[in-house]
Scaffold this active site. Structure first.
Site, PDB file in Angstrom:
ATOM      1  N   TYR A   1     -12.494  16.250 -39.965  1.00 59.01           N
ATOM      2  CA  TYR A   1     -11.625  16.384 -41.147  1.00 59.01           C
ATOM      3  C   TYR A   1     -12.260  17.270 -42.224  1.00 59.01           C
ATOM      4  CZ  TYR A   1      -7.801  13.536 -39.555  1.00 59.01           C
ATOM      5  OH  TYR A   1      -6.695  13.087 -38.854  1.00 59.01           O
TER       6      TYR A   1
ATOM      7  N   GLN B   1       5.755  16.772 -42.402  1.00 59.86           N
ATOM      8  CA  GLN B   1       4.758  16.038 -41.606  1.00 59.86           C
ATOM      9  C   GLN B   1       3.384  16.647 -41.868  1.00 59.86           C
ATOM     10  OE1 GLN B   1       6.421  15.389 -37.333  1.00 59.86           O
ATOM     11  NE2 GLN B   1       7.582  17.087 -38.168  1.00 59.86           N
TER      12      GLN B   1
ATOM     13  N   VAL C   1      -0.069  17.918 -43.695  1.00 53.67           N
ATOM     14  CA  VAL C   1      -1.004  17.304 -44.637  1.00 53.67           C
ATOM     15  C   VAL C   1      -1.756  18.393 -45.406  1.00 53.67           C
ATOM     16  CG1 VAL C   1      -1.283  15.224 -43.225  1.00 53.67           C
ATOM     17  CG2 VAL C   1      -2.795  17.165 -42.820  1.00 53.67           C
TER      18      VAL C   1
ATOM     19  N   HIS D   1       3.340  12.017 -43.470  1.00 51.46           N
ATOM     20  CA  HIS D   1       2.096  11.774 -42.715  1.00 51.46           C
ATOM     21  C   HIS D   1       0.861  11.845 -43.617  1.00 51.46           C
ATOM     22  CE1 HIS D   1       3.981  12.819 -38.504  1.00 51.46           C
ATOM     23  NE2 HIS D   1       4.352  11.640 -38.971  1.00 51.46           N
TER      24      HIS D   1
ATOM     25  N   CYS E   1     -10.400  -2.142 -48.896  1.00 53.76           N
ATOM     26  CA  CYS E   1      -9.604  -2.598 -50.043  1.00 53.76           C
ATOM     27  C   CYS E   1      -8.465  -1.612 -50.321  1.00 53.76           C
ATOM     28  CB  CYS E   1     -10.500  -2.818 -51.261  1.00 53.76           C
ATOM     29  SG  CYS E   1     -11.066  -1.289 -52.073  1.00 53.76           S
TER      30      CYS E   1
ATOM     31  N   CYS F   1     -16.455   3.651 -50.609  1.00 55.24           N
ATOM     32  CA  CYS F   1     -15.564   3.156 -51.662  1.00 55.24           C
ATOM     33  C   CYS F   1     -16.372   2.765 -52.900  1.00 55.24           C
ATOM     34  CB  CYS F   1     -14.801   1.948 -51.131  1.00 55.24           C
ATOM     35  SG  CYS F   1     -13.738   1.180 -52.350  1.00 55.24           S
TER      36      CYS F   1
ATOM     37  N   CYS G   1     -15.838  -1.286 -53.239  1.00 48.44           N
ATOM     38  CA  CYS G   1     -16.332  -2.302 -52.287  1.00 48.44           C
ATOM     39  C   CYS G   1     -17.372  -1.742 -51.311  1.00 48.44           C
ATOM     40  CB  CYS G   1     -15.161  -2.923 -51.525  1.00 48.44           C
ATOM     41  SG  CYS G   1     -14.508  -1.869 -50.218  1.00 48.44           S
TER      42      CYS G   1
ATOM     43  N   SER H   1       7.452  20.302 -33.194  1.00 54.92           N
ATOM     44  CA  SER H   1       7.764  20.096 -31.781  1.00 54.92           C
ATOM     45  C   SER H   1       8.766  18.964 -31.613  1.00 54.92           C
ATOM     46  CB  SER H   1       6.484  19.802 -30.996  1.00 54.92           C
ATOM     47  OG  SER H   1       5.811  18.702 -31.565  1.00 54.92           O
TER      48      SER H   1
ATOM     49  N   ALA I   1       8.999  31.204 -38.555  1.00 55.47           N
ATOM     50  CA  ALA I   1       9.639  30.736 -39.789  1.00 55.47           C
ATOM     51  C   ALA I   1       9.451  31.731 -40.935  1.00 55.47           C
ATOM     52  CB  ALA I   1       9.065  29.375 -40.173  1.00 55.47           C
TER      53      ALA I   1
HETATM   54  C1  BJW Z   1       6.478  27.746 -35.128  1.00 49.78           C
HETATM   55  C2  BJW Z   1       5.589  28.714 -35.471  1.00 49.78           C
HETATM   56  C3  BJW Z   1       6.119  29.642 -36.419  1.00 49.78           C
HETATM   57  C4  BJW Z   1       4.504  27.524 -34.096  1.00 49.78           C
HETATM   58  N1  BJW Z   1       7.378  29.465 -36.871  1.00 49.78           N
HETATM   59  N2  BJW Z   1       7.683  27.517 -35.500  1.00 49.78           N
HETATM   60  C5  BJW Z   1       6.474   6.599 -26.926  1.00 49.78           C
HETATM   61  C6  BJW Z   1       7.756   6.966 -27.289  1.00 49.78           C
HETATM   62  C7  BJW Z   1       8.110   7.128 -28.643  1.00 49.78           C
HETATM   63  C8  BJW Z   1       7.173   6.917 -29.648  1.00 49.78           C
HETATM   64  C9  BJW Z   1       5.903   6.562 -29.283  1.00 49.78           C
HETATM   65  C10 BJW Z   1       5.560   6.401 -27.946  1.00 49.78           C
HETATM   66  N3  BJW Z   1       4.252   6.076 -27.883  1.00 49.78           N
HETATM   67  C11 BJW Z   1       3.769   6.030 -29.145  1.00 49.78           C
HETATM   68  C12 BJW Z   1       4.769   6.311 -30.008  1.00 49.78           C
HETATM   69  C13 BJW Z   1       4.681   6.368 -31.470  1.00 49.78           C
HETATM   70  C14 BJW Z   1       3.970   7.596 -31.959  1.00 49.78           C
HETATM   71  C15 BJW Z   1       4.596   8.830 -31.313  1.00 49.78           C
HETATM   72  O1  BJW Z   1       5.613   9.325 -31.738  1.00 49.78           O
HETATM   73  N4  BJW Z   1       3.961   9.363 -30.271  1.00 49.78           N
HETATM   74  C16 BJW Z   1       4.515  10.497 -29.532  1.00 49.78           C
HETATM   75  C17 BJW Z   1       3.498  11.642 -29.535  1.00 49.78           C
HETATM   76  C18 BJW Z   1       4.884  10.041 -28.167  1.00 49.78           C
HETATM   77  N5  BJW Z   1       4.134   7.612 -33.402  1.00 49.78           N
HETATM   78  C19 BJW Z   1       3.328   6.935 -34.206  1.00 49.78           C
HETATM   79  O2  BJW Z   1       2.370   6.314 -33.785  1.00 49.78           O
HETATM   80  C20 BJW Z   1       3.673   6.949 -35.668  1.00 49.78           C
HETATM   81  N6  BJW Z   1       3.662   5.626 -36.184  1.00 49.78           N
HETATM   82  C21 BJW Z   1       4.446   4.651 -35.693  1.00 49.78           C
HETATM   83  O3  BJW Z   1       5.255   4.849 -34.807  1.00 49.78           O
HETATM   84  O4  BJW Z   1       4.246   3.462 -36.303  1.00 49.78           O
HETATM   85  C22 BJW Z   1       4.946   2.317 -35.830  1.00 49.78           C
HETATM   86  C23 BJW Z   1       4.477   1.164 -36.684  1.00 49.78           C
HETATM   87  C24 BJW Z   1       5.374   0.485 -37.474  1.00 49.78           C
HETATM   88  C25 BJW Z   1       4.932  -0.598 -38.248  1.00 49.78           C
HETATM   89  C26 BJW Z   1       3.612  -0.988 -38.205  1.00 49.78           C
HETATM   90  C27 BJW Z   1       2.698  -0.298 -37.430  1.00 49.78           C
HETATM   91  C28 BJW Z   1       3.145   0.782 -36.655  1.00 49.78           C
HETATM   92  C29 BJW Z   1       2.638   7.729 -36.467  1.00 49.78           C
HETATM   93  C30 BJW Z   1       2.584   9.166 -36.081  1.00 49.78           C
HETATM   94  C31 BJW Z   1       1.434   9.840 -36.820  1.00 49.78           C
HETATM   95  C32 BJW Z   1       1.227  11.284 -36.382  1.00 49.78           C
HETATM   96  N7  BJW Z   1       0.008  11.763 -36.951  1.00 49.78           N
HETATM   97  C33 BJW Z   1      -0.354  13.165 -36.763  1.00 49.78           C
HETATM   98  C34 BJW Z   1      -1.764  13.392 -37.383  1.00 49.78           C
HETATM   99  C35 BJW Z   1      -1.660  13.405 -38.901  1.00 49.78           C
HETATM  100  C36 BJW Z   1      -2.998  13.539 -39.557  1.00 49.78           C
HETATM  101  C37 BJW Z   1      -3.654  14.876 -39.377  1.00 49.78           C
HETATM  102  O5  BJW Z   1      -3.019  15.934 -39.500  1.00 49.78           O
HETATM  103  O6  BJW Z   1      -4.851  14.866 -39.099  1.00 49.78           O
HETATM  104  O7  BJW Z   1       0.619  13.998 -37.379  1.00 49.78           O
HETATM  105  S1  BJW Z   1      -0.322  13.690 -35.059  1.00 49.78           S
HETATM  106  C38 BJW Z   1       0.347  15.288 -35.396  1.00 49.78           C
HETATM  107  O8  BJW Z   1       1.697  15.380 -34.839  1.00 49.78           O
HETATM  108  C39 BJW Z   1       0.504  15.358 -36.918  1.00 49.78           C
HETATM  109  C40 BJW Z   1       1.826  16.070 -37.050  1.00 49.78           C
HETATM  110  O9  BJW Z   1       2.380  15.838 -38.329  1.00 49.78           O
HETATM  111  C41 BJW Z   1       2.630  15.507 -35.917  1.00 49.78           C
HETATM  112  C42 BJW Z   1       3.778  16.380 -35.489  1.00 49.78           C
HETATM  113  O10 BJW Z   1       3.322  17.594 -34.977  1.00 49.78           O
HETATM  114  P1  BJW Z   1       4.064  18.950 -35.368  1.00 49.78           P
HETATM  115  O11 BJW Z   1       3.956  19.178 -36.808  1.00 49.78           O
HETATM  116  O12 BJW Z   1       5.414  18.929 -34.786  1.00 49.78           O
HETATM  117  O13 BJW Z   1       3.109  20.049 -34.666  1.00 49.78           O
HETATM  118  P2  BJW Z   1       3.092  20.517 -33.131  1.00 49.78           P
HETATM  119  O14 BJW Z   1       1.816  21.210 -32.914  1.00 49.78           O
HETATM  120  O15 BJW Z   1       3.447  19.426 -32.211  1.00 49.78           O
HETATM  121  O16 BJW Z   1       4.292  21.570 -33.052  1.00 49.78           O
HETATM  122  C43 BJW Z   1       4.255  22.802 -33.760  1.00 49.78           C
HETATM  123  C44 BJW Z   1       5.602  23.468 -33.556  1.00 49.78           C
HETATM  124  O17 BJW Z   1       5.654  24.645 -34.339  1.00 49.78           O
HETATM  125  C45 BJW Z   1       5.848  23.896 -32.096  1.00 49.78           C
HETATM  126  O18 BJW Z   1       7.150  23.477 -31.723  1.00 49.78           O
HETATM  127  C46 BJW Z   1       5.769  25.424 -32.149  1.00 49.78           C
HETATM  128  O19 BJW Z   1       6.634  26.039 -31.224  1.00 49.78           O
HETATM  129  C47 BJW Z   1       6.205  25.692 -33.580  1.00 49.78           C
HETATM  130  N8  BJW Z   1       5.718  26.932 -34.192  1.00 49.78           N
HETATM  131  N9  BJW Z   1       4.412  28.605 -34.856  1.00 49.78           N
HETATM  132  C48 BJW Z   1       8.119  28.418 -36.405  1.00 49.78           C
HETATM  133  N10 BJW Z   1       5.401  30.679 -36.893  1.00 49.78           N
HETATM  134 ZN    ZN Z   2     -12.815  -0.437 -50.991  1.00 52.45          ZN
END
Ligand code: BJW
Ligand code: ZN
Length: 246
Positions: free
Chosen positions: A69, A107, A109, A125, A136, A153, A156, A195, A237
């Protein structure tokens, strides 16, 4: 239909939209030099998601995850908004100027939408500029400047973590509630540079479709929602969004 014809149609829809919801993903920042996650050479290729973006991965190796990070924070500190971020900020000003509303649900950060001047942003996100305590309720905005290797922290002494949403974690409740409301009430929805496979964020597209909103996707490649939206525009984009605002 040719991309030019589709751009023309999308431009006309945008010109009359009053309640816009926009979902962005890593692809919108690609032209700022920020890596995406799942493309070839993306972030999850070098570092497996389950070791970095889960609470279990962090517990197993806090210094290792923090190192990853710190590196991303260093890159983000230098990154600048591109033409797509700027166009969205411009679009928000136009829509609010005619009495409408634009909700930007990101989405990402990286903080680039705010740097570009967008105001009504929901970070579903989290933000790389924020940290929170693993024990805490302590939270702090530390910005993108370098911080200690393993920050702790001040209340704590437990280890702090990036205030981002990892797999298996709930999204920030307020931001998520507002995002759902915006998608249920919008008359137009844009999905840009995601995606569309990570839930629940990807489900917002289906919410907008169910709300009978006009839906437009901008992406360099097809996604699972390309066949569901009204208009799927293929291309960077940073090239397509400014054209929609011409
Ligand atoms: C262009 C371009 C250009 C390139 N112009 N386009 C099975 C089925 C369904 C769901 C699940 C499952 N198993 C697990 C889950 C849940 C899970 C999930 O969805 N997993 C799937 C992967 C299967 N989700 C979670 O766990 C979420 N939480 C949850 O469900 O909680 C339930 C809960 C409820 C109550 C209590 C407790 C729990 C949380 C999801 C968190 C995702 N975190 C991340 C990391 C963030 C921190 C960090 O950045 O370090 O978020 S993972 C990563 O993926 C990041 C992104 O925001 C996220 C989405 O990715 P994104 O932005 O779409 O990027 P890419 O790389 O995938 O795509 C880029 C796109 O751009 C591509 O399409 C390119 O073509 C395009 N592109 N250049 C236009 N110039
Ligand atoms: Zn703390």
């Amino acid at each position: 239909m040719s991309n030019d014809r589709k751009i023309h149609r999308a431009r006309r829809l945008l010109a009359s939209a009053r309640r816009l919801a926009v979902l962005t993903g890593a692809g919108i920042s690609a032209e700022s030099g920020v890596a995406t996650f799942r493309q070839p050479g993306g972030l999850w290729e070098a570092a497996p998601a389950d070791q970095i973006a889960t609470a279990e991965g962090f517990t197993a190796d806090p210094p290792g995850v923090w190192q990853w990070y710190h590196e991303r924070r260093r890159e983000m500190a230098a990154a600048r908004p591109n033409a797509a971020h700027v166009a969205l900020a411009d679009l928000e000003r136009r829509v609010t100027g005619r009495g409408g509303e634009l909700t930007l649900i990101t989405q990402n950060v990286d903080g680039l939408h705010a740097k570009a001047g967008s105001r009504n942003i929901l970070h579903v996100h989290g933000c790389l500029a924020d940290v929170r305590c693993t024990h805490c309720e302590f939270r702090q905005r530390v910005g993108m400047e370098p911080i200690e290797d393993l920050p702790t922290c001040p209340r704590c002494q437990a280890v702090l973590r990036p205030d981002v949403v990892w797999f298996g974690e709930p999204l920030p409740a307020d931001a998520w509630r507002s995002a759902v409301q915006a998608c249920e009430a919008c008359d137009m929805f844009l999905t840009i540079g995601t995606s569309a496979i990570v839930y629940p964020a990807a489900g917002l597209i289906e919410l907008a479709i169910d709300a009978d909103a006009k839906t437009v996707e901008i992406n360099v490649a097809p996604t699972p929602v390309s066949g569901l939206v009204d208009i799927a525009l293929q291309g960077p984009a940073g090239e397509i969004l400014p054209k929609l605002l011409q």
